[in-house]
Scaffold this active site. Sequence first.
Site, PDB file in Angstrom:
ATOM      1  N   ASP A   1       0.847  -1.202  -0.127  1.00  0.00           N
ATOM      2  CA  ASP A   1      -0.012  -0.030   0.013  1.00  0.00           C
ATOM      3  C   ASP A   1       0.820   1.197  -0.035  1.00  0.00           C
ATOM      4  O   ASP A   1       2.057   1.141   0.529  1.00  0.00           O
ATOM      5  CB  ASP A   1      -0.883   0.019   1.236  1.00  0.00           C
ATOM      6  CG  ASP A   1      -2.029   0.833   1.070  1.00  0.00           C
ATOM      7  OD1 ASP A   1      -2.850   0.618   0.179  1.00  0.00           O
ATOM      8  OD2 ASP A   1      -2.485   1.477   2.240  1.00  0.00           O
TER       9      ASP A   1
ATOM     10  N   TYR B   1       2.659   4.935   0.883  1.00  0.00           N
ATOM     11  CA  TYR B   1       2.348   5.510   2.322  1.00  0.00           C
ATOM     12  C   TYR B   1       1.171   6.691   2.221  1.00  0.00           C
ATOM     13  O   TYR B   1       1.085   7.178   1.245  1.00  0.00           O
ATOM     14  CB  TYR B   1       3.784   6.434   2.458  1.00  0.00           C
ATOM     15  CG  TYR B   1       4.852   5.513   2.407  1.00  0.00           C
ATOM     16  CD1 TYR B   1       5.032   4.556   3.645  1.00  0.00           C
ATOM     17  CD2 TYR B   1       6.131   5.608   1.690  1.00  0.00           C
ATOM     18  CE1 TYR B   1       6.440   3.734   3.613  1.00  0.00           C
ATOM     19  CE2 TYR B   1       7.165   4.939   1.492  1.00  0.00           C
ATOM     20  CZ  TYR B   1       7.424   4.190   2.656  1.00  0.00           C
ATOM     21  OH  TYR B   1       8.448   3.192   2.758  1.00  0.00           O
TER      22      TYR B   1
ATOM     23  N   HIS C   1       8.534  -9.386   6.000  1.00  0.00           N
ATOM     24  CA  HIS C   1       8.201  -7.948   5.882  1.00  0.00           C
ATOM     25  C   HIS C   1       9.490  -7.346   6.504  1.00  0.00           C
ATOM     26  O   HIS C   1       9.752  -7.865   7.622  1.00  0.00           O
ATOM     27  CB  HIS C   1       7.078  -7.517   6.095  1.00  0.00           C
ATOM     28  CG  HIS C   1       6.727  -6.251   5.567  1.00  0.00           C
ATOM     29  ND1 HIS C   1       7.047  -5.000   6.222  1.00  0.00           N
ATOM     30  CD2 HIS C   1       5.985  -6.136   4.510  1.00  0.00           C
ATOM     31  CE1 HIS C   1       6.469  -3.984   5.420  1.00  0.00           C
ATOM     32  NE2 HIS C   1       5.777  -4.615   4.284  1.00  0.00           N
TER      33      HIS C   1
ATOM     34  N   PHE D   1       8.019   1.542  -1.080  1.00  0.00           N
ATOM     35  CA  PHE D   1       8.820   1.615   0.033  1.00  0.00           C
ATOM     36  C   PHE D   1       9.694   2.794  -0.369  1.00  0.00           C
ATOM     37  O   PHE D   1      10.577   3.291   0.858  1.00  0.00           O
ATOM     38  CB  PHE D   1       9.857   0.417  -0.197  1.00  0.00           C
ATOM     39  CG  PHE D   1       9.412  -0.839   0.335  1.00  0.00           C
ATOM     40  CD1 PHE D   1       9.347  -1.257   1.683  1.00  0.00           C
ATOM     41  CD2 PHE D   1       9.239  -1.793  -0.634  1.00  0.00           C
ATOM     42  CE1 PHE D   1       8.669  -2.191   2.057  1.00  0.00           C
ATOM     43  CE2 PHE D   1       8.703  -2.964  -0.343  1.00  0.00           C
ATOM     44  CZ  PHE D   1       8.310  -3.387   1.172  1.00  0.00           C
TER      45      PHE D   1
END
Length: 227
Positions: A67, A69, A189, A80
């Site tokens: 998703d 930020y 993760h 990322f």
Amino acid sequence: MNLLDLLPGAWRDALTPFLDERGTEALGAFVAGEYAQHTIYPPIEDLFAAYRLCPPEQTRVLILGQDPYHGPGQAHGLSFSVREGVRIPPSLRNVFKELAEDVGVAPPPTGDLTGWASQGVLLLNAVLTVRAAQAASHAGKGWEAFTDATIQALDARDERVVFLLWGGYARKKAALIMNPAHVVLEAGHPSPLNRVGFRGARPFSAANKALADAGRTLIDWKLPCSS
């Protein structure tokens, strides 16, 4: 909003065979309404930044996020990644720590991963938009089918692509990768909430080994201002 018209031509051609036309039209209508009525990240001009920077024929590695930020100024269309001048998020700090331990690249002062994208690293989120301050607010609205089609389009290529799937959500996408030419590297993760499974996975050196084994150019993981 016709999402396919916003895509670079090579990606539009690659994705079309794997997309449901009605579903894509419904997604475009939803996204257009959200941008018109709410603060949505990333900005519309960055919606397909990952695709723009990394054409399908140049894609050698895919790093899948979940998703965007949802804070001001953070998301800019690359999983990322945050723009220069934006505080580096905790998950990305862990990525940089692993990068240093794996291939000896010192953590850079900026979280902008454009340097990877321009080398053939597709920094893809499974969901490409989000409402401000509302994490996962656009999950289940159709983006998943769109980005699954992206994975399937890469899987259909004969030149090796290395898929870096970090975390339970991303690892489920391994089922979409059927072509034995490609390599899937799974890990936990990088979130600091996940204390096992990512640190020590050594994904960057493993990705380059997989590329070397296929005769493909390696990724220079060093980012601007790294040492």
